[in-house]
Design a protein around this motif. Sequence first.
Motif, mmCIF file in Angstrom:
data_model
loop_
_atom_site.group_PDB
_atom_site.id
_atom_site.type_symbol
_atom_site.label_atom_id
_atom_site.label_comp_id
_atom_site.label_asym_id
_atom_site.label_seq_id
_atom_site.Cartn_x
_atom_site.Cartn_y
_atom_site.Cartn_z
ATOM 1 N N SER A 43 1.840 4.182 1.998
ATOM 2 C CA SER A 43 3.179 3.884 2.491
ATOM 3 C C SER A 43 3.131 3.847 4.009
ATOM 4 C CB SER A 43 4.177 4.944 2.029
ATOM 5 O OG SER A 43 5.464 4.693 2.566
ATOM 6 N N ALA A 44 3.980 3.022 4.609
ATOM 7 C CA ALA A 44 3.959 2.860 6.067
ATOM 8 C C ALA A 44 4.124 4.178 6.790
ATOM 9 C CB ALA A 44 5.048 1.887 6.495
ATOM 10 N N PHE A 45 5.030 4.994 6.308
ATOM 11 C CA PHE A 45 5.288 6.271 6.963
ATOM 12 C C PHE A 45 5.028 7.450 6.026
ATOM 13 C CE2 PHE A 45 7.911 3.149 9.235
ATOM 14 C CZ PHE A 45 7.285 3.235 10.467
ATOM 15 N N GLY A 46 4.206 7.186 5.003
ATOM 16 C CA GLY A 46 3.715 8.275 4.186
ATOM 17 C C GLY A 46 4.587 8.702 3.028
ATOM 18 N N GLU A 47 5.804 8.168 2.892
ATOM 19 C CA GLU A 47 6.699 8.634 1.830
ATOM 20 C C GLU A 47 6.314 8.001 0.497
ATOM 21 O OE1 GLU A 47 7.895 6.773 4.409
ATOM 22 O OE2 GLU A 47 9.082 8.098 5.682
ATOM 23 N N LEU A 48 6.055 8.826 -0.491
ATOM 24 C CA LEU A 48 5.758 8.343 -1.838
ATOM 25 C C LEU A 48 6.668 9.056 -2.825
ATOM 26 C CD1 LEU A 48 1.839 8.262 -1.811
ATOM 27 C CD2 LEU A 48 3.393 6.303 -1.752
ATOM 28 N N LYS A 49 7.401 8.282 -3.557
ATOM 29 C CA LYS A 49 8.316 8.853 -4.548
ATOM 30 C C LYS A 49 7.561 9.318 -5.793
ATOM 31 C CE LYS A 49 12.324 7.528 -7.374
ATOM 32 N NZ LYS A 49 13.360 6.496 -7.586
ATOM 33 N N TYR A 50 6.553 8.561 -6.203
ATOM 34 C CA TYR A 50 5.861 8.837 -7.457
ATOM 35 C C TYR A 50 4.569 9.618 -7.195
ATOM 36 C CZ TYR A 50 9.195 5.490 -9.289
ATOM 37 O OH TYR A 50 10.361 4.849 -9.628
ATOM 38 N N GLN A 51 4.325 10.572 -8.056
ATOM 39 C CA GLN A 51 3.157 11.425 -7.938
ATOM 40 C C GLN A 51 2.071 10.970 -8.911
ATOM 41 O OE1 GLN A 51 4.075 15.709 -7.803
ATOM 42 N NE2 GLN A 51 6.242 15.158 -7.919
ATOM 43 N N PRO A 52 0.819 11.366 -8.666
ATOM 44 C CA PRO A 52 -0.239 11.047 -9.632
ATOM 45 C C PRO A 52 0.158 11.514 -11.033
ATOM 46 C CG PRO A 52 -1.191 11.938 -7.625
ATOM 47 C CD PRO A 52 0.302 12.100 -7.494
ATOM 48 N N GLY A 53 -0.097 10.657 -12.000
ATOM 49 C CA GLY A 53 0.266 10.982 -13.369
ATOM 50 C C GLY A 53 1.611 10.430 -13.798
ATOM 51 N N PHE A 54 2.340 9.737 -12.902
ATOM 52 C CA PHE A 54 3.615 9.164 -13.323
ATOM 53 C C PHE A 54 3.369 8.114 -14.404
ATOM 54 C CE2 PHE A 54 2.423 5.871 -10.319
ATOM 55 C CZ PHE A 54 3.098 4.727 -10.727
ATOM 56 N N LEU A 205 -1.098 -2.850 4.495
ATOM 57 C CA LEU A 205 -0.062 -2.891 3.467
ATOM 58 C C LEU A 205 0.219 -4.304 2.985
ATOM 59 C CD1 LEU A 205 2.477 -0.263 4.870
ATOM 60 C CD2 LEU A 205 0.577 0.072 3.276
ATOM 61 N N ASP A 206 0.027 -5.277 3.829
ATOM 62 C CA ASP A 206 0.178 -6.661 3.395
ATOM 63 C C ASP A 206 -1.042 -7.136 2.614
ATOM 64 O OD1 ASP A 206 2.694 -7.095 4.321
ATOM 65 O OD2 ASP A 206 2.132 -8.391 5.997
ATOM 66 N N LEU A 207 -2.217 -6.839 3.144
ATOM 67 C CA LEU A 207 -3.421 -7.429 2.585
ATOM 68 C C LEU A 207 -3.720 -6.956 1.165
ATOM 69 C CD1 LEU A 207 -3.683 -8.384 5.482
ATOM 70 C CD2 LEU A 207 -6.107 -7.804 5.409
ATOM 71 N N VAL A 208 -3.332 -5.732 0.820
ATOM 72 C CA VAL A 208 -3.641 -5.238 -0.529
ATOM 73 C C VAL A 208 -2.755 -5.877 -1.594
ATOM 74 C CG1 VAL A 208 -4.559 -3.039 0.264
ATOM 75 C CG2 VAL A 208 -2.118 -3.227 -0.263
ATOM 76 N N THR A 209 -1.761 -6.651 -1.189
ATOM 77 C CA THR A 209 -0.903 -7.312 -2.173
ATOM 78 C C THR A 209 -1.245 -8.791 -2.340
ATOM 79 O OG1 THR A 209 0.785 -7.767 -0.502
ATOM 80 C CG2 THR A 209 0.997 -5.717 -1.737
ATOM 81 N N TYR A 210 -2.352 -9.241 -1.750
ATOM 82 C CA TYR A 210 -2.765 -10.640 -1.888
ATOM 83 C C TYR A 210 -3.191 -10.941 -3.329
ATOM 84 C CZ TYR A 210 -2.780 -12.002 3.052
ATOM 85 O OH TYR A 210 -2.414 -12.355 4.321
#
Length: 625
Positions: A43-54, A205-210
Amino acid sequence: MSDRFELNRRHFLSGCGAAVASTFLSAPALAQLPTDKALFGLSAFGELKYQPGFTHFEYAAPEAPKGGMFRFQPSYWFFNQSTLTFNTLNSFVLGGDAPPRMELCFDSLMVRAYDEPDALYGLVAESVTISPDRNSYHFKLRPEARFHDDSPLTAQDLAFTYDLLKEKGHPQLRLPLGVLEEAVAEGDHAFRLTFDGSQNDRAILDLVTYPILSKAFYSEHPFDSSQLNAPLGSGPYKVGRYDAGTFIIYDRVADYWAADLPVNRGLYHFDQIRIDFFRDRNAGFEAFKKGDVEWREEFTSKVWATGYDFPAINDGRVVKNEVPGEKRPDMQAWALNQRRERFQDMRVRQAVSLCYDFVWTNRNFFYGIYERSESPFQKSDFMAEGTPSREELALLEPFRGQIPEEAFGKAVKPPESDGSGRDRNNLQRAGALLDEAGWKTDGTVRRNANGEPLTLEYIVRDEVFVRVETPFIENMRRIGIDASIRLLDASQYQARIASFDFDMAGLRQSLGGTPAVDGLKQLFHSQSAATDGTRNLPGTRSEAVDSLIDIAGQAQTRADLVIALRALDRVVRARHDWIMQFHSANHRLAYWDIYGFKEQKPDYFFPVEMLWWYDEEKARAIGKA
């Protein structure tokens, strides 16, 4: 009413909204993420809503049935795509017209979560590890990844993809790859992207969505706009039946390798997605009324206000609904092409802007449903208001003398009009500006010192724009501009926009709420002014604008990003590079009552064909089963 393009490349390259929910996990910004540790999300500023195992995204519906066909008129599209015709199935090059939703045929390393502002989670990539110097990203690939012919998707395909797109891809894909030094396969299931050190922290963040392309397929088929062979992909859909320029059907891949991954579970419910192509909006609307098309987003205000009076809507078979728009900037504007000398003088651009009477247009054509836009960052926290803050001034001061002085005062707004349709005060001001710029009237048309007339041709691709915007053109003619409006067919229009062969043209697009630097460059940067296929329609060239984009790319907190983009907004508006139009707070939807969906849509993207599903019971009730 709009002529809609999408800069943000929603499925592959989209940034997202502005605010972060309080339930998100706190985490360091991307530049502070740990190195040499496998990460399952970015994430651009580190915020992740979902945790491993979601198990699935909250907006997904794992319980929903699979089946049915989604017959719709797309409301957004990417790259070289068109909703009026198509003559190629290669969506990732500049030439030709491709059908929307080709992107559904391709997987990517990571995918966006549409209920978060800028978070990505692994799809083909099981994890990503950042190198100590932060210039390389090492991806562990899922060995089960497969193309539709059951051949393995490997790191060799990824290396081939990035090299190919860097050389021959559409400018919206190619330009962000300029900072990529290497794309390297390190075995079948290990892949590395290495930057040259000049990248901003969020470039990854852009390149991984190609889209991931098949090396085997494109080694045998040319990667150009001549291709009407269905490409080999690995995504949830593949090309089914089609008739070039008429219709295309995408078939859901029954044995899609990634169907049960958490990022996909509960999505992609329709067995088939069909898009029909219509040369004008009226034909598309008539097809909807007959039930040949079953979902549409309405962009023509007159049709929304008066056209939905037909048997299927009166007896309840068709639903008319408004749903909230996304939490992201929205822009709709005209551009005067500064690659043409007569539009380089800011006073000429201001004069043209003064000829537009939004109040009259909104009342007489739009039934009062729109609001006037002021900013390319409309509807977001990045829109500048009032006078600059101390922090904004600190960014602007180094450019004093290089940018219009208006950037240091109250944020520039479009001129107000009296709603008469021909505001005399505004037209007089416009005439005075043209006089100052050296365009004198001979009683009929304005000419410069060399006797050349001030001409302006506005190109459009639908008859509705001719009807609604002719009064704007007539006001230009009243002050001596030799203005005209030209209706082009889809292919001509796309070709002229891509090559910047126009005087004035319109654009609608959405930037992300955490706008990618490459997206900003596409719109505003000097580099994109000289690159065909970008969305820098005005041809903006400004060292100050370029520097502010770089500052935005270096922001380490969302607060810093807001300050930088507000400063950028002030400069762009003070330059009068764009003539802002209007916006609406909601999506205006109409659909035959045959669908199921969750009432709560995600905040940052609304891909109906991915989220909704066919409800056989509803369809049977209205005779469409």
